[in-house]
Design an enzyme around this catalytic site. Structure first.
Site, PDB file in Angstrom:
ATOM      1  N   GLY A  46       0.735  -1.056  -0.099  1.00  0.00           N
ATOM      2  CA  GLY A  46      -0.045  -0.127   0.053  1.00  0.00           C
ATOM      3  C   GLY A  46       0.968   1.297  -0.085  1.00  0.00           C
ATOM      4  N   GLN A  51       2.740   9.879   1.254  1.00  0.00           N
ATOM      5  CA  GLN A  51       4.286   9.435   1.203  1.00  0.00           C
ATOM      6  C   GLN A  51       5.247   9.833   0.159  1.00  0.00           C
ATOM      7  OE1 GLN A  51       2.359   5.380   2.225  1.00  0.00           O
ATOM      8  NE2 GLN A  51       4.378   5.146   3.150  1.00  0.00           N
ATOM      9  N   CYS A  91       5.689  -0.187   7.266  1.00  0.00           N
ATOM     10  CA  CYS A  91       5.456   1.047   6.418  1.00  0.00           C
ATOM     11  C   CYS A  91       6.718   1.401   5.747  1.00  0.00           C
ATOM     12  CB  CYS A  91       5.038   2.054   7.336  1.00  0.00           C
ATOM     13  SG  CYS A  91       4.532   3.757   6.482  1.00  0.00           S
ATOM     14  N   LEU A  92       6.346   1.585   4.294  1.00  0.00           N
ATOM     15  CA  LEU A  92       7.536   2.172   3.565  1.00  0.00           C
ATOM     16  C   LEU A  92       8.227   3.245   3.999  1.00  0.00           C
ATOM     17  CD1 LEU A  92       5.824   1.225  -0.158  1.00  0.00           C
ATOM     18  CD2 LEU A  92       7.554  -0.114   1.249  1.00  0.00           C
ATOM     19  N   HIS A 133      -4.552   1.574   7.333  1.00  0.00           N
ATOM     20  CA  HIS A 133      -3.186   2.191   7.582  1.00  0.00           C
ATOM     21  C   HIS A 133      -2.918   3.336   6.606  1.00  0.00           C
ATOM     22  CE1 HIS A 133       1.396   1.527   7.715  1.00  0.00           C
ATOM     23  NE2 HIS A 133       1.318   2.156   6.954  1.00  0.00           N
ATOM     24  N   GLU A 134      -3.406   3.115   5.154  1.00  0.00           N
ATOM     25  CA  GLU A 134      -3.159   4.334   4.147  1.00  0.00           C
ATOM     26  C   GLU A 134      -4.082   5.154   4.422  1.00  0.00           C
ATOM     27  OE1 GLU A 134      -0.589   3.614   2.516  1.00  0.00           O
ATOM     28  OE2 GLU A 134      -0.357   1.319   3.080  1.00  0.00           O
ATOM     29  N   HIS A 137      -2.529   7.936   6.937  1.00  0.00           N
ATOM     30  CA  HIS A 137      -1.524   8.551   6.069  1.00  0.00           C
ATOM     31  C   HIS A 137      -2.084   9.875   5.511  1.00  0.00           C
ATOM     32  CE1 HIS A 137       2.249   6.114   6.387  1.00  0.00           C
ATOM     33  NE2 HIS A 137       1.878   5.078   5.759  1.00  0.00           N
TER      34      HIS A 137
HETATM   35 NI    NI Z   1       2.677   3.337   5.356  1.00  0.00          NI
END
Ligand code: NI
Length: 167
Positions: A46, A51, A91-92, A133-134, A137
């Protein structure tokens, strides 16, 4: 298509609240395509526009094993949450860190697709966790903020140390 640079926690820009997409045009479709490419290359399941330092309400998700399940959510809104589940998340934007977070087990979300059509999606398991989660963000929230301050500080110093080594 282009790979987009991903912001890393604790970058303050990750705490920006994204604004709604006003018009779903070629620019937005290109951004969705670039975000998907960036997510697959990372690799991750995701990615939120926040991000990649674009503060508009857009996320891409693909929890399938063969990368054929791309979902783009534009202006997503959670309309129903049910149950509770503790899941280990990464998380990226917080590379190498995995921590348990409590989320709803089931979620119903309403969004627009890249053709500007409204749709609803019901999800459970990994997809439900990923959606929550997304969407966090987009509101400027990173998953580590669910952890204790002690843990958050440990993660910050770990990432800072790592950044010093790699520059
Ligand atoms: Ni994330």
């Amino acid at each position: 298509m282009a790979l987009l640079p991903i912001l890393h926690y604790p970058d303050a820009r990750l705490h920006t609240r994204a604004r709604p997409v006003v018009k779903i045009d070629e620019r937005v479709r290109q951004l969705v395509a670039d975000m998907a490419e960036t997510m697959y290359a990372a690799p991750g399941v995701g990615l939120a526009a926040t991000q990649v330092n674009v503060h508009e309400r857009i996320v891409v998700i693909d929890v399938s094993e063969d990368k054929t399940g791309l979902i783009a959510l534009i202006n997503p809104e959670i309309i129903e949450l049910r149950g509770e589940k503790i899941c280990e998340e990464g998380c990226l934007s917080v590379p190498g860190i995995y921590e348990e977070v409590k989320r709803a087990e089931w979620v119903k979300v309403r969004a627009l697709n890249t053709s500007e059509e409204a749709f609803e999606l019901e999800a459970q398991g990994l997809l439900a966790v990923c959606i929550q989660h997304e969407l966090d963000h987009l509101d400027g929230k990173v998953f580590v903020e669910y952890l204790s301050l002690l843990k958050q500080n440990r993660i910050k110093s770990k990432l800072a140390k790592r950044a010093r080594i790699t520059v």
